[in-house]
Design a protein around this motif. Structure first.
Motif, PDB file in Angstrom:
ATOM      1  N   ALA A 188       0.919  -1.096  -0.103  1.00  0.00           N
ATOM      2  CA  ALA A 188       0.097  -0.064   0.126  1.00  0.00           C
ATOM      3  C   ALA A 188       1.077   1.277  -0.096  1.00  0.00           C
ATOM      4  O   ALA A 188       0.475   2.288   0.823  1.00  0.00           O
ATOM      5  N   TRP A 189       1.985   1.320  -0.812  1.00  0.00           N
ATOM      6  CA  TRP A 189       2.899   2.463  -0.755  1.00  0.00           C
ATOM      7  C   TRP A 189       2.356   3.756  -1.050  1.00  0.00           C
ATOM      8  O   TRP A 189       2.673   4.850  -0.540  1.00  0.00           O
ATOM      9  N   GLY A 190       1.242   3.752  -1.925  1.00  0.00           N
ATOM     10  CA  GLY A 190       0.969   5.318  -2.456  1.00  0.00           C
ATOM     11  C   GLY A 190      -0.599   5.470  -1.713  1.00  0.00           C
ATOM     12  O   GLY A 190      -1.044   6.427  -2.002  1.00  0.00           O
ATOM     13  N   LEU A 191      -0.916   4.628  -0.711  1.00  0.00           N
ATOM     14  CA  LEU A 191      -2.137   4.841  -0.258  1.00  0.00           C
ATOM     15  C   LEU A 191      -1.992   5.582   1.076  1.00  0.00           C
ATOM     16  O   LEU A 191      -1.499   5.439   2.268  1.00  0.00           O
ATOM     17  N   VAL A 192      -2.584   7.032   1.120  1.00  0.00           N
ATOM     18  CA  VAL A 192      -2.255   8.352   2.042  1.00  0.00           C
ATOM     19  C   VAL A 192      -3.496   8.655   2.671  1.00  0.00           C
ATOM     20  O   VAL A 192      -4.355   8.911   1.818  1.00  0.00           O
ATOM     21  N   VAL A 193      -3.408   8.839   3.801  1.00  0.00           N
ATOM     22  CA  VAL A 193      -4.473   9.576   4.672  1.00  0.00           C
ATOM     23  C   VAL A 193      -3.530  10.750   5.234  1.00  0.00           C
ATOM     24  O   VAL A 193      -3.037  10.610   6.352  1.00  0.00           O
ATOM     25  N   ASN A 194      -3.903  11.922   4.821  1.00  0.00           N
ATOM     26  CA  ASN A 194      -3.059  13.207   5.233  1.00  0.00           C
ATOM     27  C   ASN A 194      -3.994  13.971   6.340  1.00  0.00           C
ATOM     28  O   ASN A 194      -5.044  14.315   5.994  1.00  0.00           O
ATOM     29  N   CYS A 195      -3.621  13.668   7.915  1.00  0.00           N
ATOM     30  CA  CYS A 195      -4.236  14.203   8.921  1.00  0.00           C
ATOM     31  C   CYS A 195      -3.819  15.540   9.329  1.00  0.00           C
ATOM     32  O   CYS A 195      -2.791  15.859   9.619  1.00  0.00           O
ATOM     33  N   MET A 196      -4.991  16.551   9.296  1.00  0.00           N
ATOM     34  CA  MET A 196      -4.657  17.860   9.643  1.00  0.00           C
ATOM     35  C   MET A 196      -5.425  18.248  10.758  1.00  0.00           C
ATOM     36  O   MET A 196      -6.707  18.037  11.053  1.00  0.00           O
ATOM     37  N   GLY A 197      -4.980  19.178  11.575  1.00  0.00           N
ATOM     38  CA  GLY A 197      -5.607  19.521  12.848  1.00  0.00           C
ATOM     39  C   GLY A 197      -6.682  20.956  12.840  1.00  0.00           C
ATOM     40  O   GLY A 197      -6.954  21.480  13.844  1.00  0.00           O
ATOM     41  N   MET A 198      -6.876  21.145  11.671  1.00  0.00           N
ATOM     42  CA  MET A 198      -8.148  22.270  11.685  1.00  0.00           C
ATOM     43  C   MET A 198      -9.253  21.962  12.228  1.00  0.00           C
ATOM     44  O   MET A 198      -9.908  20.868  12.075  1.00  0.00           O
ATOM     45  N   ARG A 199      -9.983  22.956  13.079  1.00  0.00           N
ATOM     46  CA  ARG A 199     -11.178  22.857  13.526  1.00  0.00           C
ATOM     47  C   ARG A 199     -12.169  23.721  13.278  1.00  0.00           C
ATOM     48  O   ARG A 199     -12.041  25.095  12.992  1.00  0.00           O
ATOM     49  N   ALA A 200     -13.420  23.654  13.268  1.00  0.00           N
ATOM     50  CA  ALA A 200     -14.549  24.519  12.735  1.00  0.00           C
ATOM     51  C   ALA A 200     -14.663  25.727  13.588  1.00  0.00           C
ATOM     52  O   ALA A 200     -15.037  26.799  13.394  1.00  0.00           O
ATOM     53  N   GLU A 201     -14.514  25.521  14.737  1.00  0.00           N
ATOM     54  CA  GLU A 201     -14.665  26.871  15.812  1.00  0.00           C
ATOM     55  C   GLU A 201     -13.593  27.767  15.492  1.00  0.00           C
ATOM     56  O   GLU A 201     -13.990  29.142  16.084  1.00  0.00           O
TER      57      GLU A 201
ATOM     58  N   SER B  65     -12.552  29.549  12.757  1.00  0.00           N
ATOM     59  CA  SER B  65     -13.043  30.617  11.990  1.00  0.00           C
ATOM     60  C   SER B  65     -14.003  30.191  11.028  1.00  0.00           C
ATOM     61  O   SER B  65     -14.419  28.878  11.023  1.00  0.00           O
ATOM     62  N   PRO B  66     -14.924  31.208  10.549  1.00  0.00           N
ATOM     63  CA  PRO B  66     -16.033  30.688   9.223  1.00  0.00           C
ATOM     64  C   PRO B  66     -15.526  29.757   8.271  1.00  0.00           C
ATOM     65  O   PRO B  66     -16.061  29.021   7.687  1.00  0.00           O
ATOM     66  N   GLY B  67     -14.123  30.384   8.121  1.00  0.00           N
ATOM     67  CA  GLY B  67     -13.649  29.586   6.865  1.00  0.00           C
ATOM     68  C   GLY B  67     -13.370  27.926   6.815  1.00  0.00           C
ATOM     69  O   GLY B  67     -13.754  27.219   6.199  1.00  0.00           O
ATOM     70  N   ARG B  68     -12.827  27.939   8.211  1.00  0.00           N
ATOM     71  CA  ARG B  68     -12.500  26.381   8.536  1.00  0.00           C
ATOM     72  C   ARG B  68     -13.835  25.712   9.053  1.00  0.00           C
ATOM     73  O   ARG B  68     -13.805  24.613   8.881  1.00  0.00           O
ATOM     74  N   SER B  69     -14.700  26.486   9.454  1.00  0.00           N
ATOM     75  CA  SER B  69     -16.159  25.843   9.606  1.00  0.00           C
ATOM     76  C   SER B  69     -16.791  25.072   8.457  1.00  0.00           C
ATOM     77  O   SER B  69     -17.464  24.389   8.475  1.00  0.00           O
TER      78      SER B  69
END
Length: 272
Positions: A135-148, A150-154
């Motif tokens: 599964a060399w090319g199978l990627v889940v890129n996890c990021m910590g942005m939260r809805a609270e 900013s309006p953009g991130r929500s």
């Protein structure tokens, strides 16, 4: 924090995640050293097998809070930690462009964070291919942005396939595991894990990005000026030499310099 705690918090896990774990996907944990990255890691540690976790940190150089990498190492379990860095720093970028980034033109994010991280992840997948990992090319890129935050991130989609990076044999997904968490919940889960967030929060900062961020409020800018006076002096000098201001004008106060916003004055001639 045990497995049941993880699922109690991540009650909106996309249905695809279990399948991706079973298929051997590599879960890339974007870790700045801040509270959101820290709690995201803690949650993923109980969900994703250790062999399928790697950590990537975008080193921001002189504008990064001291001790970020040490804090990451102290609060994680020894997963591979890939530290990447842009070819040029933020202050150099500002000097060359003669202007600061803005909320609508955030070169700081694209050039200092997203670009280096994506290049690093692509390099990791190439290495996995050479090692003949199925599964060399199978990627889940996890990021910590939260809805609270900013309006953009929500409005961000918590889980989606990244078409731009899903090529050359890669299958790439972007996931925001803590998108629904509140700030209070973030600190609660860090404490429940027996950990503390990076020292800048106790020192008065509400966010952990660049020491001086274009998205910061007055209180954070003032605290950062007190905690990092030498770097603050550099930003003030850049405002003077470029004739620009770092922060966008507000409806209430209009255009203001950092010195006007924070009340922290710098008695120093402009460095040519």
């Amino acid at each position: 924090m045990n497995q049941s705690d993880i699922f109690a918090v991540l009650d909106t896990i996309p249905a695809q995640i279990d399948s991706l774990i079973a298929r051997g996907a590599l879960f890339v944990i974007n870790h700045s050293g801040g509270k959101d990255s820290q709690v995201m890691y803690l949650l993923l540690r109980g969900l994703v097998p250790a062999a399928q976790r790697v950590i990537v940190h975008a080193d921001l150089g002189e504008v990064e809070w001291p001790g970020a990498v040490d804090h990451i190492k102290a609060t994680t379990a020894g997963e591979p930690l890939h530290v990447c860095r842009s070819r040029r720093g933020l202050l150099q970028m500002i000097e060359e462009r003669g202007m600061f980034p803005s909320p609508s033109q955030r070169q700081c994010t694209s050039d200092l964070k997203r670009g280096p991280i994506e290049r690093t992840v692509r390099a990791i997948t190439r290495e996995r291919k050479m090692l003949d990992i199925e599964a060399w090319g199978l990627v889940v890129n996890c990021m910590g942005m939260r809805a609270e935050e900013s309006p953009g991130r929500s409005k961000l989609t918590p889980f989606k396939r990244h078409e731009g990076n899903s090529k050359a044999g890669r299958e790439w997904y972007d996931w925001l595991p803590i998108h629904d968490l509140t700030t209070g919940e973030v600190f609660e889960h860090i404490a429940a894990a027996g950990q503390s967030p990076h020292w800048v929060y106790a020192a008065g900062m509400s966010r952990f990005s660049c020491c001086f961020c274009i998205m910061s409020n007055k209180a954070d800018l003032t605290t950062a000026a007190r905690l990092n006076p030498d770097l603050y002096r550099r930003y003030v000098d850049l405002e003077r030499s470029t004739g620009q201001v770092m922060m966008m004008p507000s409806k209430k106060h209009g255009r203001q310099t950092l010195e006007q916003i924070t009340g922290v004055m710098v008695d120093q001639t402009v460095i040519a």
